[in-house]
Design a protein around this motif. Structure first.
Motif, PDB file in Angstrom:
ATOM      1  N   ALA A 192       0.835  -1.203   0.000  1.00  0.00           N
ATOM      2  CA  ALA A 192       0.000   0.000   0.000  1.00  0.00           C
ATOM      3  C   ALA A 192       0.876   1.261   0.000  1.00  0.00           C
ATOM      4  O   ALA A 192       0.575   2.246  -0.683  1.00  0.00           O
ATOM      5  CB  ALA A 192      -0.930   0.004   1.217  1.00  0.00           C
ATOM      6  N   ASP A 193       1.975   1.218   0.761  1.00  0.00           N
ATOM      7  CA  ASP A 193       2.902   2.354   0.800  1.00  0.00           C
ATOM      8  C   ASP A 193       3.521   2.587  -0.580  1.00  0.00           C
ATOM      9  O   ASP A 193       3.692   3.728  -1.016  1.00  0.00           O
ATOM     10  CB  ASP A 193       4.026   2.100   1.805  1.00  0.00           C
ATOM     11  CG  ASP A 193       3.511   2.063   3.239  1.00  0.00           C
ATOM     12  OD1 ASP A 193       2.631   2.885   3.557  1.00  0.00           O
ATOM     13  OD2 ASP A 193       3.977   1.225   4.013  1.00  0.00           O
ATOM     14  N   HIS A 194       3.885   1.494  -1.251  1.00  0.00           N
ATOM     15  CA  HIS A 194       4.476   1.621  -2.588  1.00  0.00           C
ATOM     16  C   HIS A 194       3.477   2.262  -3.553  1.00  0.00           C
ATOM     17  O   HIS A 194       3.821   3.148  -4.327  1.00  0.00           O
ATOM     18  CB  HIS A 194       4.888   0.249  -3.139  1.00  0.00           C
ATOM     19  CG  HIS A 194       6.218  -0.224  -2.634  1.00  0.00           C
ATOM     20  ND1 HIS A 194       6.365  -0.889  -1.455  1.00  0.00           N
ATOM     21  CD2 HIS A 194       7.466  -0.136  -3.171  1.00  0.00           C
ATOM     22  CE1 HIS A 194       7.645  -1.190  -1.283  1.00  0.00           C
ATOM     23  NE2 HIS A 194       8.341  -0.741  -2.297  1.00  0.00           N
ATOM     24  N   ARG A 195       2.224   1.775  -3.487  1.00  0.00           N
ATOM     25  CA  ARG A 195       1.228   2.303  -4.425  1.00  0.00           C
ATOM     26  C   ARG A 195       0.955   3.775  -4.175  1.00  0.00           C
ATOM     27  O   ARG A 195       0.894   4.573  -5.107  1.00  0.00           O
ATOM     28  CB  ARG A 195      -0.064   1.479  -4.341  1.00  0.00           C
ATOM     29  CG  ARG A 195      -0.070   0.290  -5.305  1.00  0.00           C
ATOM     30  CD  ARG A 195      -1.465  -0.314  -5.402  1.00  0.00           C
ATOM     31  NE  ARG A 195      -1.817  -0.982  -4.158  1.00  0.00           N
ATOM     32  CZ  ARG A 195      -1.506  -2.256  -3.905  1.00  0.00           C
ATOM     33  NH1 ARG A 195      -0.869  -2.973  -4.808  1.00  0.00           N
ATOM     34  NH2 ARG A 195      -1.842  -2.807  -2.772  1.00  0.00           N
ATOM     35  N   ALA A 196       0.801   4.130  -2.884  1.00  0.00           N
ATOM     36  CA  ALA A 196       0.512   5.529  -2.548  1.00  0.00           C
ATOM     37  C   ALA A 196       1.657   6.428  -3.009  1.00  0.00           C
ATOM     38  O   ALA A 196       1.433   7.504  -3.580  1.00  0.00           O
ATOM     39  CB  ALA A 196       0.288   5.675  -1.047  1.00  0.00           C
ATOM     40  N   ALA A 197       2.888   5.979  -2.784  1.00  0.00           N
ATOM     41  CA  ALA A 197       4.036   6.808  -3.155  1.00  0.00           C
ATOM     42  C   ALA A 197       4.143   6.926  -4.671  1.00  0.00           C
ATOM     43  O   ALA A 197       4.418   8.000  -5.214  1.00  0.00           O
ATOM     44  CB  ALA A 197       5.316   6.211  -2.569  1.00  0.00           C
ATOM     45  N   ALA A 198       3.916   5.811  -5.365  1.00  0.00           N
ATOM     46  CA  ALA A 198       4.053   5.824  -6.821  1.00  0.00           C
ATOM     47  C   ALA A 198       2.985   6.701  -7.462  1.00  0.00           C
ATOM     48  O   ALA A 198       3.209   7.303  -8.517  1.00  0.00           O
ATOM     49  CB  ALA A 198       3.973   4.406  -7.372  1.00  0.00           C
ATOM     50  N   ALA A 199       1.798   6.778  -6.825  1.00  0.00           N
ATOM     51  CA  ALA A 199       0.703   7.562  -7.398  1.00  0.00           C
ATOM     52  C   ALA A 199       0.808   9.032  -7.024  1.00  0.00           C
ATOM     53  O   ALA A 199       0.085   9.868  -7.559  1.00  0.00           O
ATOM     54  CB  ALA A 199      -0.635   6.997  -6.910  1.00  0.00           C
ATOM     55  N   SER A 200       1.707   9.350  -6.100  1.00  0.00           N
ATOM     56  CA  SER A 200       1.803  10.717  -5.598  1.00  0.00           C
ATOM     57  C   SER A 200       2.469  11.637  -6.622  1.00  0.00           C
ATOM     58  O   SER A 200       3.403  11.246  -7.311  1.00  0.00           O
ATOM     59  CB  SER A 200       2.598  10.714  -4.291  1.00  0.00           C
ATOM     60  OG  SER A 200       2.779  12.042  -3.858  1.00  0.00           O
ATOM     61  N   ASP A 221       3.548  14.797  -5.647  1.00  0.00           N
ATOM     62  CA  ASP A 221       4.530  15.706  -5.061  1.00  0.00           C
ATOM     63  C   ASP A 221       5.785  14.932  -4.658  1.00  0.00           C
ATOM     64  O   ASP A 221       5.723  13.740  -4.328  1.00  0.00           O
ATOM     65  CB  ASP A 221       3.915  16.469  -3.881  1.00  0.00           C
ATOM     66  CG  ASP A 221       3.796  15.626  -2.641  1.00  0.00           C
ATOM     67  OD1 ASP A 221       4.423  15.960  -1.629  1.00  0.00           O
ATOM     68  OD2 ASP A 221       3.064  14.611  -2.705  1.00  0.00           O
ATOM     69  N   PRO A 222       6.928  15.601  -4.723  1.00  0.00           N
ATOM     70  CA  PRO A 222       8.207  14.924  -4.469  1.00  0.00           C
ATOM     71  C   PRO A 222       8.279  14.287  -3.082  1.00  0.00           C
ATOM     72  O   PRO A 222       8.868  13.231  -2.912  1.00  0.00           O
ATOM     73  CB  PRO A 222       9.243  16.050  -4.586  1.00  0.00           C
ATOM     74  CG  PRO A 222       8.553  17.195  -5.234  1.00  0.00           C
ATOM     75  CD  PRO A 222       7.089  17.024  -5.036  1.00  0.00           C
ATOM     76  N   LEU A 223       7.634  14.934  -2.084  1.00  0.00           N
ATOM     77  CA  LEU A 223       7.682  14.388  -0.733  1.00  0.00           C
ATOM     78  C   LEU A 223       6.955  13.050  -0.652  1.00  0.00           C
ATOM     79  O   LEU A 223       7.407  12.111  -0.005  1.00  0.00           O
ATOM     80  CB  LEU A 223       7.071  15.377   0.259  1.00  0.00           C
ATOM     81  CG  LEU A 223       7.998  16.497   0.719  1.00  0.00           C
ATOM     82  CD1 LEU A 223       7.255  17.461   1.637  1.00  0.00           C
ATOM     83  CD2 LEU A 223       9.231  15.929   1.417  1.00  0.00           C
ATOM     84  N   GLY A 224       5.817  12.968  -1.326  1.00  0.00           N
ATOM     85  CA  GLY A 224       5.051  11.724  -1.348  1.00  0.00           C
ATOM     86  C   GLY A 224       5.829  10.618  -2.039  1.00  0.00           C
ATOM     87  O   GLY A 224       5.891   9.486  -1.570  1.00  0.00           O
ATOM     88  N   ARG A 225       6.454  10.961  -3.162  1.00  0.00           N
ATOM     89  CA  ARG A 225       7.226   9.960  -3.899  1.00  0.00           C
ATOM     90  C   ARG A 225       8.484   9.550  -3.139  1.00  0.00           C
ATOM     91  O   ARG A 225       8.978   8.451  -3.311  1.00  0.00           O
ATOM     92  CB  ARG A 225       7.615  10.493  -5.279  1.00  0.00           C
ATOM     93  CG  ARG A 225       6.488  10.422  -6.277  1.00  0.00           C
ATOM     94  CD  ARG A 225       6.948  10.730  -7.688  1.00  0.00           C
ATOM     95  NE  ARG A 225       7.451   9.566  -8.411  1.00  0.00           N
ATOM     96  CZ  ARG A 225       6.687   8.638  -8.984  1.00  0.00           C
ATOM     97  NH1 ARG A 225       5.373   8.723  -8.875  1.00  0.00           N
ATOM     98  NH2 ARG A 225       7.217   7.625  -9.635  1.00  0.00           N
ATOM     99  N   ALA A 226       8.984  10.456  -2.281  1.00  0.00           N
ATOM    100  CA  ALA A 226      10.212  10.166  -1.537  1.00  0.00           C
ATOM    101  C   ALA A 226      10.046   8.933  -0.664  1.00  0.00           C
ATOM    102  O   ALA A 226      11.022   8.283  -0.305  1.00  0.00           O
ATOM    103  CB  ALA A 226      10.608  11.361  -0.674  1.00  0.00           C
TER     104      ALA A 226
END
Lengths: 514, 103
Positions: A304-312, A314-319
């Motif tokens: 779930a963390d991977h999906r949320a980050a990949a869909a983000s 903003d750079p902070l979310g993707r970080a």
């Protein structure tokens, strides 16, 4: 606290389910237990204390491991890629070894002073399903440990002592018995002397997940095996994933059975992870962080963390894709400054961990746990406000330039993100003015025209100027262990053979900034 | 009895065997089928006192059972028929919360 309870549970609950190997000629749980009982009966009369395993990963490895456990002996898998002399040095540290020698590795142990035995002969006897099974040994107090040598990328390898209580605690805290779906299977391409390769032999059969071994990894065979064996789970180190992506050349992986891909063992470059998320669009990604000394995984970044980050956007979310996630149940973490003070969220320090699966014990050195049971990982890390851990690299790798602490990984990430750079490593070199100066070793993509100044410009545009490499060298390849860890102590040798940097090489073959 | 994490226990009235995965430091009255659990490998009590047992499902292999406060948790390593109790109250099966497979 013998691990044997795990073997009994799976053999009692799922005697006829294939635990290891292909559906056609694998070992069922009941056959595995019989083989381990027969194997232990062969080991016990030798009166040795440690079973050393020199061979590739496979069913034989699992049989040897369980045989040693039931015989009350310690178990020590060694790296079969070492030279005979290196193996001898490690063997000298092992108490009373009996060496099981895999097919093709006999010459490595030709002059070995310890008693040896052919692994093939051992397994054939242990796995002879026509022979009777001796009575299972009673639960004794006499129990061995698992001895694993650290990869020794920075210094001489050290033997970590993992007690059966450490490993049992890891299995019971992280895996629910029989929780795998019917038909689940994992491909294990980690070598047996790596903690993840060892744990895979424990956790997967306990969960009810069949283990299929791929002893010598290559991308094409891996993909073919995943399709042929309807593999649902896989664990890879970053270099394996990079090779799979290279092989795919931008195409989708097309492995419909695969549901979960976990990775760990070394730092995952962001570019590789983003490429993998695109090539395996429907697969759950899991980042597992741990050390040999911690019985493997102590923190996870889940699907779930991977999906949320990949869909983000903003750079902070993707970080968050660079995070190793949050601690497992039963694991406590602290980030401490050099002076030992607790660091608040966001500040970097050394990561300390505590919990029943943490060993922190070495064969020669003894325990390095502090008086309250905390283990210093020697990893520099920070934790964000939501408890996600970011590992910045080994404390020993930190470059101190002009009094400023610089994590090589921060610079490496930026360099690797350049499309003409395939790989990069950053190290510190002694410097009279700055204490240390930053050297970047660069592997260019075929046909790339990047020069040293362009590399520096790229870094300077994205990082603080103190993090701009002072020196840039171009090399053909970087030195890695077979499990994907950069061998920093070998970098100097690689650099001495480096191409003169372009343009205007300096006298020592490196291009320097003025 | 006092229990420790990692300790292996068995029933005196059926085939149930357990391993302790959570323990408090306090004295506990842990029973299976109404008779006190004993340490695996230890001789049974001469004439174990068997108390009446409340209705509850029997322990299943590989499942964890805990008291409502979560102070005590046991993993069933061999299935049996007796009901597990702490101070007369049946232990409840812990819901599985599997982590994603990582190795």
């Amino acid at each position: 606290m013998s691990l044997s309870v795990l073997l009994d549970m799976m053999a009692d609950a799922r005697p006829d389910q294939v635990a290891l190997g292909t559906l056609e000629d694998g070992l069922t749980c009941a056959q595995l237990r019989s083989a381990a009982i027969r194997g232990s009966a062969g080991l016990r009369p030798t009166e040795r204390r440690t079973v050393v395993y020199v061979g590739v990963n496979g069913i034989d490895f699992s049989v040897a491991l369980w045989s040693a456990v039931l015989a009350g002996m310690s178990f020590c898998p060694l790296n079969y890629r070492l030279s005979a002399a290196q193996l001898r040095r490690l063997l000298d540290a092992v108490p009373d070894p009996l060496v099981l020698v895999g097919d093709g590795y006999e010459s490595l142990l030709a002059d070995c002073p310890a008693p040896t035995r052919s692994l093939t002969g051992f397994s054939t006897t242990a796995c002879d399903h026509t022979a009777g099974v001796p009575a299972a040994p009673p639960v004794g107090d006499d129990e061995g440990s698992v001895l694993l040598f650290t990869s020794g990328t920075a210094s001489t390898p050290k033997a970590v002592v993992l007690s059966q209580a450490n490993l049992l605690s890891y299995v019971l805290e992280t895996v629910d018995f029989g929780s795998a779906e019917p038909g689940d299977a994992i491909v294990v391409s980690m070598p047996p002397y790596h903690i993840a390769g060892l744990n895979a032999a424990l956790t997967n059969p306990y969960a009810g997940r069949r283990v299929v071994y791929l002893p010598n990894f290559d991308a094409a065979t891996w993909l073919e095996l995943v399709r042929r064996e309807s593999i649902t789970h896989a664990m890879v180190v970053p270099t394996m994933l990079a090779r799979i992506l290279e092989f795919l050349g931008g195409a989708l992986a097309e492995v419909p059975s695969l549901r979960t891909l976990s990775y760990g063992g070394a730092r995952m470059p962001r570019a590789v992870l983003e490429g993998a998320l695109a090539a395996f669009p429907s697969v759950d990604f899991v980042n597992a962080y741990g050390l040999t000394e911690t019985s493997s995984t102590i923190a996870l970044l889940g699907p779930a963390d991977h999906r949320a980050a990949a869909a983000s956007n903003d750079p902070l979310g993707r970080a968050r894709l660079s995070s190793v996630g949050r601690p497992l149940p039963g694991i406590e973490i602290e980030v401490r400054s050099g002076a030992g003070a607790l660091q608040p969220p966001g500040l970097t320090g050394e990561l300390w961990v505590r919990g029943p699966q943490i060993s922190g014990q070495y064969l020669e050195q003894g325990s390095v746990l502090d008086e309250y049971g905390w283990f210093p990982t020697r990893d520099r890390a920070r934790v964000d406000a939501e408890g996600y851990i970011y590992v910045e690299g080994r404390a020993d790798d930190t470059i101190i330039r002009g009094g400023e602490n610089i994590a090589p990984t921060e610079i490496e990430e930026v360099l690797i993100a350049h499309e003409e750079i395939v790989d990069a490593a950053v190290i510190g070199r002694p410097d009279e003015e700055w204490g240390e100066r930053i050297l970047a070793a660069i592997v260019l993509a075929p046909g790339a025209s990047l020069d040293a100044d362009a590399v520096r410009d790229h870094a300077r545009d994205r990082l603080r100027s103190s993090r701009t490499p002072d020196d840039v060298v171009f090399v053909d390849a970087l030195p890695y262990t077979s499990t994907g860890k950069l061998i920093r102590r070998d970098l100097a040798r690689v650099i001495s053979r480096a191409h003169p940097a372009r343009p205007g090489p300096s006298a020592d073959g490196t291009a320097s900034r003025g | 009895m006092r229990i420790n994490v990692g300790q292996r226990l068995r029933s005196q009235v059926d085939s149930t065997e357990l391993i302790v995965t959570r323990a408090s430091s306090e004295e506990v009255d842990l029973r299976c089928g109404g008779a006190e659990l004993i340490e695996l490998g230890h001789p049974p009590t001469a004439e174990p006192q068997v108390l009446a047992v409340p209705e509850a499902p029997e322990p299943r292999l590989g499942k964890r059972y805990r008291d409502p406060d979560g102070a005590v948790e046991l993993l069933v390593t061999k299935a049996g028929t007796g009901v597990l109790t702490l101070a007369g109250e049946p232990l409840i099966e812990k819901e599985a919360k599997p982590l994603p497979a990582s190795d």
